[in-house]
Structure formats: C-alpha cells, structure tokens
Write a protein that holds these residues in place. Sequence first.
Motif: not given
Length: 135
Positions: A88-111
């Motif tokens: 996600v950081n490679l594809v979207s170095p600037d903030y994008h809501p979908l990039a943030g959602r992807a990261k949040d969902v992945a972190a949620g899976a770990v939780l």
Amino acid sequence: MVEPTPPPPRRLAALVRQRAASFGYAFRGVWAALQTEVHLWFHAAATVLVIGLGLYFGLERWEWAVVALAVGAVWCAELVNTAIEAVVNLVSPDYHPLAGRAKDVAAGAVLVMAIAALAVGLLIFGPRVWDLLSW
C-alpha cells in the motif's frame, strides 16, 4: 496406464536448488520484517514465553499442537499485515482513504488473531497458572 518417468538428475538438482532458494527468500522476509516491525518483537517475546511455559507445565501433545497453531497464525497475520502495508505504501505514498482502509483491515486481522491466540493461551495455561498461584 503409463507411469510418469522421474525427471532427469539435472532437472531434479535444479528443482532442489530452486526450492532451497525459496526458503532462503522466505527467511529473508521474516528477518526483514523483524528488523522493521516492533510488533513482531512483541510476538517473538510472547512466543518464547509461551514455549517456556509449555515446557514448564509439560503440555500434552494436543496442547502443543493448539498452541503452535495459535502462535503460527499470529505470526502469519502479522507478516501478511506487514506485506500489505508495504505494498500500500508503494502504490499509494500519499494518503488515500482506500489505502488507509486496507491498512486498517489488515491490522484488524492481526488483532482478531491475537485475541484468539490469547483465548487459547488462557484456556491452556490459565488453569495451570491459577493452580500455581493459589497454593
């Protein structure tokens, strides 16, 4: 029905080398994640603690299997989360809501997996620790 013939020795040797290289890449990936992700060090410490407790309490084989699956699942979730964050950081170095959602969902899976592993730990180690503390 005709039996398949085994590959010639040269192809077999190349295949073995390729598989060995794949393991090397995988270990390199785990090491790279350990060098950059603080959470993995927490998981590593928890893994050492769980193994130590398992040895101390003399877990049965089925208990080791459940603990190993829980520990492995948490590690896998954390490594996949790390990979998703990197992509996600490679594809979207600037903030994008979908990039943030992807990261949040992945972190949620770990939780979710960490909570499940905690439940496994409480079920297997909880009564033993309780007995030890309530002597």
